[in-house]
Design a protein around this motif. Sequence first.
Motif, short mmCIF file in Angstrom:
data_model
loop_
_atom_site.label_atom_id
_atom_site.label_comp_id
_atom_site.label_asym_id
_atom_site.label_seq_id
_atom_site.Cartn_x
_atom_site.Cartn_y
_atom_site.Cartn_z
N ASP A 138 -35.08 23.04 -72.72
CA ASP A 138 -34.81 22.32 -71.48
C ASP A 138 -33.35 22.36 -71.10
O ASP A 138 -32.98 21.96 -70.00
CB ASP A 138 -35.25 20.85 -71.61
CG ASP A 138 -36.77 20.73 -71.69
OD1 ASP A 138 -37.44 21.63 -71.15
OD2 ASP A 138 -37.26 19.75 -72.28
N ARG B 164 -33.31 21.58 -62.08
CA ARG B 164 -34.72 21.39 -62.33
C ARG B 164 -35.50 21.42 -61.01
O ARG B 164 -35.08 20.87 -60.02
CB ARG B 164 -34.96 20.03 -63.01
CG ARG B 164 -34.47 19.98 -64.45
CD ARG B 164 -34.79 18.62 -65.03
NE ARG B 164 -34.35 18.51 -66.40
CZ ARG B 164 -35.07 18.86 -67.45
NH1 ARG B 164 -36.28 19.37 -67.27
NH2 ARG B 164 -34.61 18.72 -68.67
N ALA B 165 -36.66 22.08 -61.01
CA ALA B 165 -37.49 22.13 -59.82
C ALA B 165 -38.15 20.77 -59.61
O ALA B 165 -38.66 20.16 -60.55
CB ALA B 165 -38.56 23.21 -59.96
N ALA B 166 -38.12 20.26 -58.37
CA ALA B 166 -38.78 19.00 -58.07
C ALA B 166 -40.28 19.19 -58.18
O ALA B 166 -40.82 20.22 -57.77
CB ALA B 166 -38.40 18.54 -56.66
N VAL B 167 -40.96 18.21 -58.74
CA VAL B 167 -42.39 18.30 -58.98
C VAL B 167 -43.10 17.26 -58.14
O VAL B 167 -42.68 16.11 -58.05
CB VAL B 167 -42.71 18.10 -60.47
CG1 VAL B 167 -44.21 18.13 -60.72
CG2 VAL B 167 -42.02 19.16 -61.30
N CYS B 168 -44.20 17.65 -57.51
CA CYS B 168 -44.99 16.75 -56.68
C CYS B 168 -45.68 15.71 -57.55
O CYS B 168 -46.24 16.03 -58.60
CB CYS B 168 -46.02 17.56 -55.88
SG CYS B 168 -47.18 16.53 -54.94
N GLN C 83 -47.45 20.30 -58.86
CA GLN C 83 -46.91 21.62 -58.51
C GLN C 83 -45.43 21.47 -58.13
O GLN C 83 -44.97 20.40 -57.76
CB GLN C 83 -47.69 22.23 -57.34
CG GLN C 83 -49.17 22.46 -57.61
CD GLN C 83 -49.40 23.61 -58.55
OE1 GLN C 83 -48.55 24.48 -58.73
NE2 GLN C 83 -50.57 23.62 -59.19
N ALA C 84 -44.70 22.59 -58.22
CA ALA C 84 -43.30 22.59 -57.80
C ALA C 84 -43.22 22.27 -56.31
O ALA C 84 -44.02 22.76 -55.52
CB ALA C 84 -42.66 23.95 -58.10
N TRP C 85 -42.26 21.43 -55.95
CA TRP C 85 -42.14 20.98 -54.56
C TRP C 85 -41.69 22.14 -53.67
O TRP C 85 -40.63 22.72 -53.88
CB TRP C 85 -41.15 19.83 -54.48
CG TRP C 85 -41.13 19.21 -53.13
CD1 TRP C 85 -40.34 19.55 -52.09
CD2 TRP C 85 -41.99 18.18 -52.66
NE1 TRP C 85 -40.63 18.77 -51.00
CE2 TRP C 85 -41.64 17.92 -51.32
CE3 TRP C 85 -43.01 17.43 -53.25
CZ2 TRP C 85 -42.28 16.93 -50.57
CZ3 TRP C 85 -43.63 16.46 -52.50
CH2 TRP C 85 -43.28 16.22 -51.18
N THR C 86 -42.49 22.47 -52.69
CA THR C 86 -42.15 23.57 -51.78
C THR C 86 -42.19 23.14 -50.32
O THR C 86 -41.95 23.94 -49.44
CB THR C 86 -43.12 24.75 -51.96
OG1 THR C 86 -44.47 24.30 -51.74
CG2 THR C 86 -43.01 25.33 -53.37
N CYS D 157 -45.84 17.72 -49.63
CA CYS D 157 -46.22 18.84 -50.49
C CYS D 157 -47.17 19.77 -49.74
O CYS D 157 -48.12 19.31 -49.10
CB CYS D 157 -46.88 18.32 -51.76
SG CYS D 157 -47.53 19.60 -52.86
N TRP E 218 -43.06 12.98 -49.63
CA TRP E 218 -41.92 12.81 -50.51
C TRP E 218 -41.35 11.41 -50.37
O TRP E 218 -41.14 10.90 -49.28
CB TRP E 218 -40.84 13.83 -50.15
CG TRP E 218 -39.62 13.75 -51.01
CD1 TRP E 218 -38.45 13.14 -50.71
CD2 TRP E 218 -39.47 14.29 -52.31
NE1 TRP E 218 -37.57 13.26 -51.74
CE2 TRP E 218 -38.16 13.97 -52.74
CE3 TRP E 218 -40.29 15.02 -53.16
CZ2 TRP E 218 -37.68 14.35 -53.99
CZ3 TRP E 218 -39.80 15.40 -54.39
CH2 TRP E 218 -38.51 15.06 -54.78
#
Length: 261
Positions: free
Chosen positions: A95, A108-112, A117-120, A125, A132
């Motif tokens: 990590d 770090r990728a934001a997570v829903c 899933q990765a926040w896109t 989402c 969000w």
Amino acid sequence: METCSVCGYDIIPGDSFCTNCGVRHNRTPAQASPDAYARAATGTAPATGAVTATGAVTATAAAVNSQLAAADLYLPPEQVRTAPDGLPPAAVDMDRAPVPAGFSVPQRAAVCLGCGQAWTGSQACTFCGQVWGLPKGITLSSAGRRFGGYLLEGLLLICTLGIGWIIWTLVVWARGQTPAKQVLGMRVVRLDTRAHAGWGRMFLRDFIGKLLVSLTFGLLFIGGVIADCWLLWDKDKQELWDKIAGTVVVNDPEKVLIPSA
């Protein structure tokens, strides 16, 4: 002829790397002094005559950690091990990966919260519609639900003879709803505060915003159709009056956004 300690391929005399697997061939690996980690974190130079320790972590680890120190990603000695067969040391904390030279600190990728899933998305989402900054399960209302709300609004207007609908609207505006939205479990949320809209924001959205859109596109039939269908291609399912008021419409059937509930 010497062979590679990893793949067993013959090493050409004078080469520093294996031509088969690319592993560095270092006959005399440099050793780091016992205080290499402290110096990597503080940036101090080694003392004259510092004693090197046999079997200590190689200087490669110290060089990597010197880059990590500025980013607060410094690995203590117990989290760095030397790989077998004399390979370079590897960081065991996945990590807190090393930062390559010339690159910024990895984010770090934001997570829903809803689907993991990765926040896109932008405000919601793209996979599950989770908005969000709102509690888990608060998702954008679908286009079908929104259009159903428009039809139900007209039906309630007729059934209550108009007067009842107006009184009902003025009451539920304080909770970010209209009569149809209350029946269908929908709610208007402000994007600046991530809370349900109040009476003033609902007045801006449902009266001033819709009035401005109607005056702008009312004279052109095609313009009115485009205004009503704007949420079909908007990434956050906003109507033009939502953009004016800075709001989105969400599903809140359990009344999560109303603390008193």
